[in-house]
Scaffold this active site. Structure first.
Site, short mmCIF file in Angstrom:
data_model
loop_
_atom_site.label_atom_id
_atom_site.label_comp_id
_atom_site.label_asym_id
_atom_site.label_seq_id
_atom_site.Cartn_x
_atom_site.Cartn_y
_atom_site.Cartn_z
N SER A 1 47.21 23.59 53.18
CA SER A 1 46.03 24.42 53.71
C SER A 1 44.67 23.51 53.21
O SER A 1 44.79 22.93 52.30
CB SER A 1 45.73 25.86 53.12
OG SER A 1 47.11 26.49 53.42
N GLU B 1 50.12 32.53 41.04
CA GLU B 1 50.26 32.73 42.59
C GLU B 1 50.92 34.09 42.82
O GLU B 1 50.43 34.76 43.72
CB GLU B 1 50.93 31.81 43.08
CG GLU B 1 51.19 31.71 44.62
CD GLU B 1 51.73 30.76 45.24
OE1 GLU B 1 52.61 30.69 46.00
OE2 GLU B 1 50.98 29.51 45.28
N SER C 1 54.79 21.31 48.68
CA SER C 1 56.22 21.31 49.71
C SER C 1 56.20 20.01 50.51
O SER C 1 55.44 19.09 50.88
CB SER C 1 56.12 22.33 50.70
OG SER C 1 56.09 23.76 49.93
N GLN D 1 46.66 21.67 48.36
CA GLN D 1 48.02 21.57 47.35
C GLN D 1 49.06 20.74 48.12
O GLN D 1 49.56 20.96 49.23
CB GLN D 1 48.74 23.04 47.50
CG GLN D 1 49.83 23.17 46.35
CD GLN D 1 50.37 24.62 46.25
OE1 GLN D 1 50.98 24.90 47.31
NE2 GLN D 1 50.13 25.21 44.97
N GLY D 2 49.74 19.75 47.57
CA GLY D 2 50.49 19.15 48.00
C GLY D 2 51.77 19.15 47.19
O GLY D 2 52.29 18.27 46.49
#
Lengths: 359, 377
Positions: free
Chosen positions: B156, B239, B124, B121-122
């Protein structure tokens, strides 16, 4: 799994909420507090006939007004609420009498109306004249009673239905000795438990007269704990509403105070505790498991007491006044935390459950 | 209000239990935490087994209650975590399923379900944490590609990922929520540098990802250009739904282990500690009930969890920290020993009130969306 209110349960809750709001609204609450205000330590000693001499401004409820309750019969909670509607009056007083020390009183008219509504006979089988509903419904109804600060020994009388004549119908007011305390002793027709040596104390809650008795250890009835938790949940729900209402309406520095994070986060914290407690209370009502009930109690106590405290804080100076309703919720919540062994007993029960799970 | 399984749910649970009992003993040993290729292979292998047994899409197509049963039973049985499949199964996959074209769904979803591709996941950035919409990674259109430059953080599995669900700014002039676009970026594209990010727990669970003129095909855009914020919100509400359900089960188990340890070392005789454990017992019972309550609500409305997920996340993250603080009280001086089982968990629990929306942001969400308080800040 379908862990949510059924349509019937939702209708029951909405119906009861509507009836309570009509039968014991904010004005009635205020009148009851005014009547009880100033009650002394000896308040319980007067006869039942005695009625406060002043402060009964509410229409239709003056001394001598007599008990008013809904006309008609037969219909109970299970058929949908609304029985109180036809009466339409304010909480009624008993027969008029000489004034004495002012004290919180059980409103006999209200009590009979609760009886007729099926509040006390809710869990009695229909074959015994009850409504034949279960703990989940009882929890919903007691939460609504707690939300409205309905005064009187609600849990004790409910638990006496079927065992004490007249309890189910609301003809008999039943109090119960609980640890070292008795609520509503002087107002009760029947007292369950040994109240020998009872001494009145000046109750912190104007609408819950209290007596001290020599403490005797007795195992608390899990149902009494659960119904108390339900009342706490109702209080928590109410103070959450009050806090949010105030935060939206009250302006300082040119903005609603709820626009300030410090205030908004207090309100959000109240809601988180309410929702967590609600899940715990409802689940305990479904399972009836003593550990679930103890958990529900801890969560609901926390939600009610901390919720009322934070609600008071959100109200600022207004929250510290007698006129505000907030202190009544906090005081009642404090009274309920003392029931059934208190928090310590529930924590120990849950610790023991943990130990036996892993033994 | 019914907490018992329907016949269908009971049958699903029984089948799953039976399958877990058969398959778990044959699993290979777990790789060490710093063996990233090993972890990737292990996690994908587990997803492959789930797929072959018919459980691949339990996070997507199954009813919320079925999903909850799956999370409960796999955790109780000690099955592997979702691990490297997390973003694919719980973020990117559901987003593509909801917002992607038929072609995009066909390209990306089956490899996620079959355990063939890993997503990271990109979202933040160093300058865009709680205020995610302030992200500045820039994407400029050049023919049939976007040219992306910027940096992402808290990613992550970046070292072993095949794809990155990437939020980029396509219109710097628009209000900040409106100029964002959602892209699927292949992690082998030239111009990507991954640098491990060591956390206070000492390990490198996350990475920083630096992007220097990375070309991403326009065909990899999910949703419209500049509509990425709305597309992303679909993902984030997943989420906060049942994402922590398995962890609540795990926390209940840890609590039992704390009781065992306390009785062994004598601290059980301390009434204050005992009652603290009793209170935690209440807390995690209630959190499980709250999960069930939220799942039943989602089941009834067919919707995503929404703000009720914030209520749960807020309460759970603090409960988890209290659990491991209590573990420290049970351990006494041994709580300072990194080789004791709960010491690292205590450290990693510190991220829970920060990751996936800080507690302060959750309070804001609850105040605005549930209580209707005016927007502040």
């Amino acid at each position: 799994m379908r862990f949510r209110l059924t349509d019937d349960q939702r209708a029951l809750r909405e119906g009861v909420r509507e009836v309570f709001a009509r039968r014991f609204d904010g004005e009635a609450l205020r009148a009851a507090v005014d009547r009880a205000d100033g009650a002394g330590a000896g308040s319980g000693s007067e006869g039942r006939g005695a009625v406060p001499g002043a402060g009964d401004g509410a229409d239709g409820s003056g001394p001598g007004g007599g008990a008013q309750h809904a006309a008609g019969g037969g219909s109970v909670l299970g058929d949908g609420a609304g029985r109180f509607g036809s009466g339409g009056g304010r909480p009624a007083e008993g027969p008029g009498g000489a004034g004495g020390v002012r004290a919180a009183r059980v409103d006999r008219g209200l009590w009979r109306d609760l009886g007729e509504l099926g509040f006390f006979a809710l869990r009695l089988p229909e074959s015994e004249g009850g409504v034949g509903l279960g703990l989940p419904e009882a929890v919903l109804v007691f939460a609504e009673a707690g939300r409205m600060l309905l005064p009187g020994p609600l849990v004790a009388t409910h638990l006496a239905a079927g065992a004490v004549p007249g309890a189910a119908t609301g003809e008999t007011v039943v109090a119960a000795v609980d640890g070292g305390l008795v609520e509503w002793l002087a107002e009760a027709d029947v007292v369950r438990g040994d109240a020998t040596g009872a001494v009145a104390l000046r109750s912190i809650d104007p609408l819950t007269p209290l007596h001290r008795v020599p403490a005797r250890r007795a195992a608390a009835d899990p149902v009494a704990i659960l119904l108390t938790a339900a009342e706490q949940l109702g209080t928590a729900t109410r103070v959450c509403e009050l806090a949010a209402q105030h935060a939206r309406a009250r302006e300082q520095f040119g903005r609603p105070v709820g626009a300030f994070q410090a205030v908004a986060h207090l309100c959000a914290g109240i809601l988180v505790r309410v929702e967590t407690a609600r899940a715990a209370v409802h689940a305990a009502a479904v399972t009836g498991d003593p550990a679930d009930i103890a958990a529900a109690r801890l969560l609901a106590d926390e939600a009610a007491v901390r919720g009322a405290r934070d609600c008071l804080q959100v109200h600022g100076g207004m929250g510290f006044t007698w006129e505000s309703e907030v202190h009544l919720h906090l005081k009642r919540a404090w009274v309920r935390t003392q029931r059934a062994g208190g928090v310590t007993e529930s924590e120990e029960l849950l610790a023991a459950a943990l130990a036996s799970e892993t033994a | 209000m019914d907490l018992s399984d329907t016949p269908e749910e009971a049958a699903f649970r029984a089948r799953l239990r039976e399958w877990l009992a058969a398959v778990l003993p044959g699993l290979p040993p777990k790789p060490s935490p710093d063996d990233w290729p090993g972890r990737r292979a292990y996690d994908l292998g587990w997803q492959r087994r789930l797929h072959d047994a018919g459980y691949a899409d339990v996070h997507w197509d199954a009813s919320p209650t079925t999903r909850l049963i799956f999370l409960e039973e796999t955790e109780k049985a000690g099955a592997p975590y979702v691990g490297a499949n997390f973003v694919g199964l719980l973020h990117a996959g559901p987003t593509i399923a909801a917002e992607g074209t038929a072609e995009q769904r066909e390209r990306w979803l089956p490899p996620i379900l079959r355990g063939e591709e890993v997503w990271c996941q990109g979202f933040s950035e160093p300058g865009a944490g709680s205020d995610l919409a302030a992200l500045r990674t820039r994407a400029r259109r050049d023919g049939d590609a976007y040219v992306v430059t910027g940096s992402k953080i808290w990613t992550s599995h970046a070292e072993v990922a095949d794809w990155c669900e990437l939020l980029v700014r396509t219109d710097p002039e628009a209000p900040k929520h409106r100029g964002i676009t959602w892209l699927a970026m292949p992690m082998d594209a030239p111009g990507i540098t991954v640098r491990p990010l060591r956390t206070l727990a000492g390990s490198a669970e996350f990475a920083e990802v630096f992007l220097d003129e990375v070309r991403v095909p326009v065909a990899n855009r999910v949703g419209d250009e500049d509509d990425g914020w709305r597309v992303t919100m679909v993902t984030l509400s997943f989420e906060r739904g049942t994402a922590f359900a398995g962890e609540v089960v795990a926390c209940r188990r840890v609590l039992g282990e704390l009781a065992v340890e306390a009785r062994k070392n004598g601290r059980w005789d301390d009434p204050a500690l005992r009652r603290r454990l009793g209170r935690l017992h209440a807390e995690f019972r209630a959190l499980w009930r709250l999960t069930q309550w939220n799942v039943s609500a989602a089941e009834a409305t067919g919707g995503v969890p929404g703000a009720s997920g914030s209520v749960f996340k807020l309460r759970y993250s603090h409960a988890r920290q209290e659990l491991y603080d209590t573990a420290a009280a049970v351990l006494g001086p041994d709580c300072l020993d990194l080789d004791r089982p709960w010491t690292l968990d205590r450290l990693s629990a510190l991220s829970y009130t920060i990751a996936a929306g800080t507690s302060q942001i959750q309070h804001d969400i609850i105040a605005e969306r549930i209580l209707g308080l005016p927007r502040g800040r």
